[in-house]
Write a protein that holds these residues in place. Structure first.
Motif, PDB file in Angstrom:
ATOM      1  N   UNK A  69       0.842  -1.180   0.000  1.00 48.66           N
ATOM      2  CA  UNK A  69       0.000   0.000   0.000  1.00 48.66           C
ATOM      3  C   UNK A  69       0.886   1.243   0.000  1.00 48.66           C
ATOM      4  N   UNK A  70       0.467   2.249  -0.734  1.00 47.35           N
ATOM      5  CA  UNK A  70       1.222   3.502  -0.785  1.00 47.35           C
ATOM      6  C   UNK A  70       0.241   4.646  -1.037  1.00 47.35           C
ATOM      7  N   UNK A  71       0.726   5.862  -0.883  1.00 47.58           N
ATOM      8  CA  UNK A  71      -0.152   7.009  -1.102  1.00 47.58           C
ATOM      9  C   UNK A  71       0.623   8.155  -1.728  1.00 47.58           C
ATOM     10  N   UNK A  72      -0.097   8.957  -2.482  1.00 44.61           N
ATOM     11  CA  UNK A  72       0.435  10.193  -3.047  1.00 44.61           C
ATOM     12  C   UNK A  72      -0.503  11.295  -2.578  1.00 44.61           C
ATOM     13  N   UNK A  73      -0.123  11.957  -1.502  1.00 41.46           N
ATOM     14  CA  UNK A  73      -1.010  12.949  -0.908  1.00 41.46           C
ATOM     15  C   UNK A  73      -1.244  14.132  -1.830  1.00 41.46           C
TER      16      UNK A  73
END
Length: 125
Positions: A69-73
């Motif tokens: 899981x990863x995120x690009x705010x």
């Protein structure tokens, strides 16, 4: 406020798929985000979660080492990279957000107060 999950589809066992969840309506930069899944005839279960900064991630034992899981705010988007897929990974995958003012995220469904509509992943053997 809306969460839009995408990226589902049909994939062969051993293959990979990346799911995306785009948030809109407000900034989700401070929300914990999670992925859950629900297979036919089964209850919705936790898959993975990430804290607001991306510095902490959590996985179900069944996907640990295979999913990331990863995120690009900046894009208000969270991702779930799924590798080495198995037929038992077949499910509708839901993304969820936890507004820190009212929810705490984590591994339980009750920790989230915003849910996307789900995207179906089918893994063929």
């Amino acid at each position: 406020v809306q969460l839009q999950a995408s990226g589902g589809g049909l994939v062969q066992a051993g293959g990979s798929r990346r799911l995306s969840c785009a948030a809109s309506g407000r900034t989700f930069s401070f929300d914990a985000m999670g992925w859950f899944r629900q297979a036919p005839g089964k209850e919705r279960e936790f898959v993975a979660a990430i804290n607001w900064s991306g510095g902490s991630t959590y996985y179900a034992d069944s996907v640990k080492g295979r999913f990331t899981i990863s995120r690009d705010s900046a894009k208000n988007t969270v991702y779930l990279q799924m590798n080495s897929l198995k037929p038992e990974d077949t499910a509708v995958y839901y993304c969820a957000a936890a507004d820190p003012r009212t929810a705490e995220g984590g591994r339980g469904l009750v920790g989230y107060n915003y849910w996307g509509q789900g995207t179906l992943v089918t893994v063929s053997s």
